[in-house]
Design a protein around this motif. Structure first.
Motif, short mmCIF file in Angstrom:
data_model
loop_
_atom_site.label_atom_id
_atom_site.label_comp_id
_atom_site.label_asym_id
_atom_site.label_seq_id
_atom_site.Cartn_x
_atom_site.Cartn_y
_atom_site.Cartn_z
N ILE A 84 -1.93 10.44 -12.71
CA ILE A 84 -2.75 10.32 -11.50
C ILE A 84 -2.41 8.99 -10.83
O ILE A 84 -2.36 7.95 -11.50
CB ILE A 84 -4.25 10.36 -11.84
N GLY A 85 -2.16 9.03 -9.53
CA GLY A 85 -1.81 7.80 -8.83
C GLY A 85 -2.24 7.84 -7.38
O GLY A 85 -2.62 8.89 -6.85
N GLN A 86 -2.16 6.69 -6.75
CA GLN A 86 -2.60 6.57 -5.36
C GLN A 86 -1.94 5.35 -4.72
O GLN A 86 -1.75 4.32 -5.35
CB GLN A 86 -4.13 6.40 -5.31
N MET A 87 -1.60 5.51 -3.44
CA MET A 87 -1.03 4.41 -2.67
C MET A 87 -2.15 3.48 -2.20
O MET A 87 -3.22 3.93 -1.79
CB MET A 87 -0.27 4.94 -1.45
N GLY A 88 -1.89 2.18 -2.26
CA GLY A 88 -2.89 1.22 -1.81
C GLY A 88 -2.34 -0.18 -1.83
O GLY A 88 -1.20 -0.43 -2.25
N SER A 89 -3.16 -1.13 -1.36
CA SER A 89 -2.75 -2.53 -1.34
C SER A 89 -3.94 -3.40 -1.72
O SER A 89 -4.96 -3.40 -1.02
CB SER A 89 -2.23 -2.93 0.04
N PHE A 90 -3.82 -4.12 -2.83
CA PHE A 90 -4.90 -5.01 -3.26
C PHE A 90 -5.02 -6.21 -2.33
O PHE A 90 -6.12 -6.67 -2.02
CB PHE A 90 -4.64 -5.47 -4.69
N PRO A 142 3.58 -0.71 4.44
CA PRO A 142 4.10 -0.82 3.07
C PRO A 142 2.95 -0.93 2.06
O PRO A 142 2.04 -1.74 2.24
CB PRO A 142 4.94 -2.10 3.11
N LEU A 143 2.99 -0.11 1.03
CA LEU A 143 1.94 -0.07 0.02
C LEU A 143 2.56 -0.01 -1.37
O LEU A 143 3.74 0.31 -1.52
CB LEU A 143 1.05 1.17 0.22
N GLU A 144 1.73 -0.32 -2.38
CA GLU A 144 2.13 -0.09 -3.76
C GLU A 144 1.54 1.24 -4.22
O GLU A 144 0.60 1.75 -3.62
CB GLU A 144 1.62 -1.20 -4.68
N CYS A 145 2.09 1.77 -5.31
CA CYS A 145 1.52 2.97 -5.91
C CYS A 145 0.88 2.57 -7.24
O CYS A 145 1.56 2.04 -8.13
CB CYS A 145 2.59 4.04 -6.15
N TYR A 146 -0.43 2.77 -7.35
CA TYR A 146 -1.15 2.45 -8.58
C TYR A 146 -1.26 3.72 -9.43
O TYR A 146 -1.66 4.78 -8.94
CB TYR A 146 -2.54 1.91 -8.26
N ALA A 170 -4.85 1.28 -18.91
CA ALA A 170 -3.73 0.54 -18.32
C ALA A 170 -3.54 1.01 -16.89
O ALA A 170 -3.55 2.21 -16.62
CB ALA A 170 -2.45 0.75 -19.11
N ILE A 171 -3.39 0.07 -15.98
CA ILE A 171 -3.06 0.38 -14.60
C ILE A 171 -1.68 -0.18 -14.31
O ILE A 171 -1.42 -1.36 -14.54
CB ILE A 171 -4.08 -0.21 -13.61
N LEU A 172 -0.80 0.68 -13.83
CA LEU A 172 0.54 0.25 -13.46
C LEU A 172 0.63 0.13 -11.94
O LEU A 172 0.19 1.02 -11.22
CB LEU A 172 1.58 1.24 -13.96
#
Length: 259
Positions: free
Chosen positions: A60-66, A76-80, A174-176
């Motif tokens: 399970i993952g989602q695009m976002g930016s902390f 531009p985003l990261e994938c968590y 764990a969150i990658l």
């Protein structure tokens, strides 16, 4: 109208077959990722005992930016990615300076039923991201990602459940964070592509049905657990189920009717 940002083409992400369907648009690719329930994440293990085959995990993952929580899908985003603390992928990401991964997502919107099996097809959307995964160690970023992923399962569920997670839950999770290097997608909305000789054959056209069968995901009416003590379904859950089903059905049927 704002800028349309795209992933730059490189050898690893450039589409060659049916490149007329290819997209490098950030919004389109990120939307496919964020609306796919299960992502498939592949990587190579450095352990000889793992054998010669790349590993691929449903996650399970989602695009976002902390750092920019209000960032749009066109940015531009990261994938968590959510996982268990002792999983092999997390262990490799801790040892190495970022574990190279590939993330794939696919959605089928219709079955293209042509006059001949040769021309059968899907109406579909797919996306692939390439990047390096690292384990999130910052406590605030970890909670941000957990809420992001939880609310991707059902909007409002983080606030609608017992939060924040306790120490044991946080320790076991764990969150990658995958820093994206590039990506590409394919969006196929083509209808039946029948041959002229088949279309002109009354024997064929009078016997074989052709067209598109729309396909969409349906979320069923929530069924309470035996231990559930809440008598009335929370409003946010009811709205989510109805809203998601309406959006999915409308998208698939409109694509089919337009072909």
């Amino acid at each position: 109208m704002g800028r349309t940002l795209v992933y730059p083409k490189a050898a690893y992400n450039t589409a060659h077959r049916h490149n007329e369907c290819a997209t490098y648009d950030l919004r389109e690719i990120h939307t496919i990722i964020n609306t796919t329930k299960i992502l498939h994440v592949s990587f190579n293990s450095t352990d000889p005992a793992a054998g010669p085959y790349p590993a691929i995990l449903p996650m399970i993952g989602q695009m976002g930016s902390f750092t920019h929580p209000s960032a749009d899908l066109n940015e531009p985003l990261e994938c968590y990615i959510h996982g268990y603390v002792s999983m092999r992928m997390a262990s490799l990401a801790r040892i190495n300076d970022g574990l190279p991964v590939t993330i794939a997502a696919s959605k089928v919107d219709g079955l293209v039923l042509s006059l001949t099996p040769y021309s059968h097809n899907y109406i579909y959307r797919s996306a692939v991201l390439f990047g390096h995964a690292q384990v999130v160690t910052d406590a605030e970023e970890k909670l941000f990602a957990m809420q992001l992923i939880t609310d991707s399962v059902m909007s409002g569920r983080w606030e609608g459940s017992r939060t924040p997670p306790n120490g044991a839950e946080l320790g076991a999770t764990a969150i990658l964070r995958v820093k994206i290097a590039g990506g590409s997608g394919k969006i196929s909305e083509a209808g039946a592509d029948d041959k002229k000789e088949d279309l002109e054959s009354e024997q064929v056209t009078s016997r074989v049905w052709s067209g598109i069968a729309p396909v969409w995901e349906v979320i069923g009416q929530p069924i309470p657990a035996k231990t559930n003590a809440v008598k009335i379904l929370p409003e946010y859950m009811d709205k989510f189920v109805q809203g998601e089903n309406e959006i999915s059905e409308k998208h698939a049927t409109e694509l089919a009717k337009a072909r």
